[in-house]
Design a protein around this motif. Structure first.
Motif, short mmCIF file in Angstrom:
data_model
loop_
_atom_site.label_atom_id
_atom_site.label_comp_id
_atom_site.label_asym_id
_atom_site.label_seq_id
_atom_site.Cartn_x
_atom_site.Cartn_y
_atom_site.Cartn_z
N ASN B 208 0.84 -0.99 -0.25
CA ASN B 208 -0.02 -0.53 -0.15
C ASN B 208 1.05 1.40 -0.10
OD1 ASN B 208 -2.41 0.98 -0.48
ND2 ASN B 208 -3.38 1.30 2.00
N LEU B 209 1.44 0.96 -0.76
CA LEU B 209 3.50 1.96 -0.92
C LEU B 209 2.00 3.23 -1.75
CD1 LEU B 209 6.86 0.89 -1.36
CD2 LEU B 209 5.83 2.59 0.90
N SER B 210 2.34 4.64 -1.94
CA SER B 210 1.31 5.19 -3.24
C SER B 210 2.74 5.23 -4.75
CB SER B 210 1.79 6.97 -2.12
OG SER B 210 3.01 8.09 -2.61
N GLU B 211 1.84 6.10 -5.19
CA GLU B 211 2.96 5.35 -6.28
C GLU B 211 3.92 5.87 -6.56
OE1 GLU B 211 -0.19 6.13 -9.55
OE2 GLU B 211 0.41 8.06 -10.24
N ASP B 212 4.39 6.96 -6.14
CA ASP B 212 5.55 7.40 -6.53
C ASP B 212 6.72 7.72 -5.00
OD1 ASP B 212 4.13 9.31 -5.28
OD2 ASP B 212 3.95 10.91 -6.58
N GLY B 240 6.24 3.49 -15.31
CA GLY B 240 7.89 3.74 -14.20
C GLY B 240 6.85 4.30 -12.82
N VAL B 241 5.76 3.63 -12.76
CA VAL B 241 5.51 3.65 -11.70
C VAL B 241 5.53 2.30 -10.72
CG1 VAL B 241 3.81 6.05 -12.40
CG2 VAL B 241 2.90 3.48 -12.37
N SER B 242 5.25 3.52 -8.81
CA SER B 242 5.94 2.45 -8.49
C SER B 242 4.64 0.90 -8.49
CB SER B 242 6.09 2.85 -7.34
OG SER B 242 5.40 1.77 -6.08
N ARG B 243 4.64 0.10 -8.18
CA ARG B 243 3.69 -1.11 -7.91
C ARG B 243 2.97 -1.08 -6.62
NH1 ARG B 243 6.08 -6.31 -10.57
NH2 ARG B 243 3.91 -6.93 -10.33
N GLY B 244 3.24 -0.48 -6.39
CA GLY B 244 2.79 -0.06 -4.68
C GLY B 244 3.17 -1.16 -3.26
N ASN B 264 3.35 -0.87 10.30
CA ASN B 264 2.04 -1.03 10.25
C ASN B 264 1.07 -0.69 10.72
OD1 ASN B 264 0.75 -2.89 8.99
ND2 ASN B 264 0.38 -4.68 10.98
N GLY B 265 -0.10 0.27 9.91
CA GLY B 265 -0.74 0.97 10.51
C GLY B 265 -0.11 2.36 9.96
N TYR B 266 1.37 2.46 9.55
CA TYR B 266 0.86 3.71 9.82
C TYR B 266 0.89 4.34 8.30
CZ TYR B 266 4.85 7.76 9.81
OH TYR B 266 6.00 8.82 9.82
N GLY B 267 0.29 5.80 8.68
CA GLY B 267 0.60 7.16 7.25
C GLY B 267 0.98 7.27 6.31
N TYR B 268 1.20 6.97 5.69
CA TYR B 268 2.24 7.63 4.60
C TYR B 268 2.38 8.11 3.53
CZ TYR B 268 7.17 7.86 2.58
OH TYR B 268 8.41 8.31 2.07
N ASP B 269 2.58 9.34 3.08
CA ASP B 269 1.45 9.72 2.15
C ASP B 269 0.20 9.09 1.56
OD1 ASP B 269 2.97 10.04 -1.53
OD2 ASP B 269 1.66 11.35 -0.47
N ASN B 270 -0.69 9.51 2.44
CA ASN B 270 -1.98 9.93 2.39
C ASN B 270 -2.76 8.19 2.28
OD1 ASN B 270 -2.45 12.62 2.62
ND2 ASN B 270 -2.09 12.47 0.49
#
Lengths: 326, 283
Positions: B208-212, B240-244, B264-270
């Motif tokens: 669940n990483l953001s795209e960039d 070229g974007v992240s697959r998350g 785990n559960g940490y809010g990162y980049d929305n």
């Protein structure tokens, strides 16, 4: 950056020099005609015709009126910068390799290669204001350290001459007597041919580049080794920024890698290092062949590189260059 | 009113049509170009529209001295004297060339390196603090690349010995004067697996990483928990974007555990991160 590409030379570049005000750029190459360009947009102004061999080095006087060039045709010529007319020719018994005007432009130091049994020499000539009164006598002649002397420049206040060359030793000579004053230490100094030598804007320190893949920063008065910059490629050219604490180093390619064809053309780069931290800041790619010449504009806002590919690439720095944090 | 007979003018609109429209200035757009549209009467009394487009561009650092300005108007000489207009000695590069910064250690680019000599590693050293356990030097090299790695037998198996060398060494056996790696020497403590495998056991998957999000971003996130052996963010080659998602290999198991618990559960980049063991948790 959008570098400006100048292809005026048919053969590899050997040397680049800006005039004091930074509006003219002089280029020397293995074709026989040194060329002068406008340093802002790269427009060609003229060429100096007269040499019969590769031109290895040049220097321009402070008022941008006189140009001196050293060539493999065994002559050093004085030119009128504006008209391209040849004012005088000093003749030697072997190819001339390096030329440098003194502070005040009254003297010039010239080195000649070892040739046909003759040793390499460092010679000082007086430059007259009026070319008609020019004499070809040498004020001082220093004969031979071993091997070719690739570069000799004036030390602070013209009191000394600093030379470096194939034997990897940097030497400081006294201008009055011609005596050797200092030599760089063999252990800590360069291990292979020193190909280039370039002074700082104020003349207090200078940078040498060598085929041992490193460049070293030295104090001009004491010849103390101050810094070393390590690269992966033999160094052919080096320069110190007059504005920021940066040095730029350019070079060739490992002999081993020469046969590997790389689809990405233009991968020879000029590497920027932080002068004090010795860390690499980054590289500017583009040349299709090893870089043989580098020079910073005296205002420090642009630089140019000359390559084996015959191109001069003139780069005006982007605004973010001036705010780089290490 | 001169030669204009108002009765002959076109009747566009309004009574005061005989006067030309006031001039229109279209202000500087994003390129700095300014348009001035004027309406005038030419000599024959026709209404004409004159559009002047100007763009003022300051030549970089164009603070030329008086002498330099004089030189600008010198005539060309030598080979440049009879230069024809189409001569292309000077061209602006079509490619944008950047001052490329060296990459930070710990990101993907470091991986394919084989037998880098320590000096090259020093010159490429990025912002990451590298501590070597074998010689205790900070910021120089990771333990695996320590130039002194065969001087002191490691307490745990930190040395990455390629399997080939190992079997060869064990086959040659004791009694022969061949090179024996430190982990095979008498008195060396080895706890089962090699360093690389051990690192894979300390692998943490972050989803669940953001795209960039890229490796340097992840590194910033996990760096605080302990030294990192490897960081990887899965990328879609085409876009070229992240697959998350991405993987982080810690040197130490405890660091990996703490990272999982904290992140785990940490809010990162929305987005809310999901952080867990990469392989089914062994114990």
């Amino acid at each position: 950056m959008r570098p400006i590409l100048m292809k005026g030379h048919e053969r590899p570049l050997t040397f680049l020099k800006y005039n004091r005000e930074g509006d003219l750029l002089f280029s020397c190459a293995k074709d026989h005609n040194p060329t002068v360009w406008f340093a802002d947009n790269g427009e060609r102004l003229g060429t100096y015709r007269g040499h019969n061999g590769a031109v290895w080095c040049c220097d321009v006087s402070r008022d941008s009126m006189r140009l001196i060039t050293g060539s493999a045709d065994q002559s050093v010529k004085l030119w009128n910068v504006q008209t391209g007319a040849q004012l005088y020719s000093f003749n030697f018994d072997s190819p001339a390799r390096s030329v440098d005007f003194s502070v005040g432009d009254k003297l010039a130091v010239i080195t000649t290669d070892p040739f046909m049994g003759l040793p390499s020499t460092i010679q000082v000539k007086r430059i007259a204001r009026d070319p008609n009164e020019q004499s070809s006598e040498s004020v001082l002649t220093i004969k031979g350290p071993q091997g070719r002397i690739n570069r000799a420049i004036w030390g602070p206040l013209n009191k000394t001459i600093i030379s470096a060359g194939e034997d990897a030793v940097v030497r400081v000579w006294d201008t009055e007597t011609g005596q050797l004053l200092k030599e760089s230490d063999k252990e800590t100094g360069h291990q292979k041919t020193v190909t280039s030598l370039s002074k700082s804007a104020d003349g207090s320190h200078f940078l040498t580049g060598s085929l041992d893949k490193s460049a070293k920063l030295w104090d001009a008065r004491t010849l103390t080794l101050i810094k070393t910059y390590v690269t992966e490629r033999p160094v052919n050219a080096c320069a110190i920024s007059p504005l920021l604490d940066h040095v730029v180093i350019g070079g060739g390619q490992e002999a081993v890698h020469v046969t590997t064809t790389d689809r990405r053309a233009g991968k020879f780069e000029a590497k920027f290092f932080h002068k004090i931290l010795q860390e690499e800041i980054g590289g500017v790619k583009g040349h299709f062949g090893p870089i043989n010449a580098l020079a910073f504009n005296p205002d420090g806002r642009s630089f140019s590189s000359g390559g084996e590919d015959g191109y001069v690439r003139l780069h005006h720095f982007d605004p973010d260059y001036f705010t780089i944090k290490m | 009113m001169g030669k204009i007979r108002w009765g002959e003018l076109e009747d566009d609109a309004g009574d005061l049509d005989f006067l030309p429209q006031p001039l229109v200035v279209v202000g500087p757009d994003e390129n700095g170009a300014k348009k001035v549209i004027e309406y005038r009467f030419d000599d024959e009394g026709n209404k004409v529209r004159v559009t002047t487009t100007t763009r003022a561009r300051k030549l970089t650092g164009a603070r030329l001295s008086k002498r330099a300005i004089e030189r600008r108007s010198w005539p060309k000489f030598g080979d440049a004297e009879y230069e024809d207009a189409g001569a292309r000695f000077t061209m602006v590069s079509t490619e944008e060339i950047l001052l490329e910064r060296p990459r930070v250690a710990g990101s993907k680019a470091e991986e394919p390196q084989v037998a880098e000599d320590p000096l090259a590693a020093v010159s490429k050293s990025g912002a990451v603090l590298m501590v070597c356990r074998t010689c205790g030097k900070k910021g120089d090299h990771w333990t695996a690349k320590c130039p002194y790695k065969d001087l002191a037998p490691p307490t745990e198996s930190l040395i990455d010995n390629p399997p080939g060398a190992e079997t060869a060494a064990s086959q040659s056996g004791t009694g022969k004067s061949t090179y024996v790696p430190p982990s095979m020497r008498a008195g060396a403590v080895r706890s089962g697996t090699e360093m690389k495998h051990r690192n894979d056991e300390n692998s943490v998957r972050i989803t669940n990483l953001s795209e960039d999000t890229r490796e340097p971003d992840l590194l910033e996130l996990v760096d605080a928990f302990g030294p990192i052996a490897r960081i990887y963010v899965a990328m879609d080659q085409k876009t070229g974007v992240s697959r998350g998602f991405g993987f982080v290999n810690f040197f130490n198991r405890e660091d990996a555990e703490r990272a999982i618990n904290k992140l785990n559960g940490y809010g990162y980049d929305n987005l809310i991160l999901r952080v867990e063991w990469a392989t089914p948790r062994p114990n």
